[in-house]
Design a protein around this motif. Structure first.
Motif, mmCIF file in Angstrom:
data_model
loop_
_atom_site.group_PDB
_atom_site.id
_atom_site.type_symbol
_atom_site.label_atom_id
_atom_site.label_comp_id
_atom_site.label_asym_id
_atom_site.label_seq_id
_atom_site.Cartn_x
_atom_site.Cartn_y
_atom_site.Cartn_z
ATOM 1 N N LEU A 131 0.838 -1.201 0.000
ATOM 2 C CA LEU A 131 0.000 0.000 0.000
ATOM 3 C C LEU A 131 0.871 1.249 0.000
ATOM 4 C CD1 LEU A 131 -2.773 1.274 -0.016
ATOM 5 C CD2 LEU A 131 -2.847 1.006 2.484
ATOM 6 N N ALA A 132 1.919 1.255 0.806
ATOM 7 C CA ALA A 132 2.843 2.394 0.820
ATOM 8 C C ALA A 132 3.487 2.573 -0.552
ATOM 9 C CB ALA A 132 3.904 2.199 1.892
ATOM 10 N N ASP A 133 3.808 1.465 -1.227
ATOM 11 C CA ASP A 133 4.401 1.549 -2.575
ATOM 12 C C ASP A 133 3.481 2.276 -3.557
ATOM 13 O OD1 ASP A 133 6.775 0.282 -1.894
ATOM 14 O OD2 ASP A 133 6.150 -1.686 -2.682
ATOM 15 N N CYS A 134 2.172 2.124 -3.392
ATOM 16 C CA CYS A 134 1.223 2.824 -4.272
ATOM 17 C C CYS A 134 1.433 4.336 -4.188
ATOM 18 C CB CYS A 134 -0.214 2.490 -3.889
ATOM 19 S SG CYS A 134 -0.712 0.794 -4.212
ATOM 20 N N TYR A 135 1.570 4.841 -2.974
ATOM 21 C CA TYR A 135 1.744 6.278 -2.779
ATOM 22 C C TYR A 135 3.126 6.736 -3.261
ATOM 23 C CZ TYR A 135 -2.647 6.125 -0.304
ATOM 24 O OH TYR A 135 -3.979 5.956 -0.006
ATOM 25 N N ARG A 136 4.161 5.977 -2.921
ATOM 26 C CA ARG A 136 5.517 6.328 -3.378
ATOM 27 C C ARG A 136 5.615 6.309 -4.896
ATOM 28 N NH1 ARG A 136 7.283 3.830 1.421
ATOM 29 N NH2 ARG A 136 7.163 1.751 0.499
#
Length: 172
Positions: free
Chosen positions: A96-101
């Motif tokens: 999920l964090a990768d989506c934002y990054r």
């Protein structure tokens, strides 16, 4: 970077880029994805079809992001990202964090100064709002970017409340 939280319709945001919580097929769906495709018109789907044929025949992997035109939306671009499906048995917070990054990286590549995010994975992918909000806000704050204006455009009062609570917990 200025981060704001608002209740509203992401398809109405006048920003450089709108982030789409897409499915891996990139060909439209329900929720935010369906709304962006409906409001943005056929130009978005045409570019998504080209991406599927040329670059992602098996679909866009979870956590990655790709840009297309915004078609008839008031934004310049749509950045499509595929969030993880929530599972109690597996920690998918890094995805999920990768989506934002990844979305911020694409925004930087495009030269976007303003980006509107939905609450990725909190609809049909069932990510709990409170956890998703903390991940989203923490990741955006910690990701180096040239984007000056980040908006979390939240569909309903429950999502807005979850993001406000996460903001307060993490400290403004």
């Amino acid at each position: 970077m200025r981060i704001s939280l608002l209740r509203g319709d992401i398809t109405e945001q006048q920003v450089d880029a709108v982030v789409n919580a897409a499915n891996s097929g990139l060909l439209g769906g329900g929720g935010v994805d369906g709304a962006i495709h409906r409001r943005g018109g056929p130009a978005i789907l045409a570019e998504c079809e080209l991406l599927r044929t040329r670059d992602y025949p098996d679909g866009l992997p979870t956590g990655q992001a790709v840009p297309t035109t915004a078609g008839e939306l008031p934004a310049r671009w749509v950045i499509h990202t595929v969030g993880p499906t929530y599972a109690q048995s597996a920690d998918r917070s890094a995805q999920l964090a990768d989506c934002y990054r990844s979305s911020l990286r694409v925004a930087d590549e495009l030269g976007a100064g303003s980006v509107a995010f939905p609450a990725i994975s909190t609809g049909i992918y069932r990510y709990p709002l409170d956890e998703a909000a903390r991940i989203a806000l923490r990741t955006v704050r910690e990701t180096p970017t040239d984007v000056a204006d980040v908006r979390f455009v939240l569909f309903d009062d429950a999502a807005l409340s979850a993001f406000e609570a996460a903001r307060d917990e993490l400290g403004s």
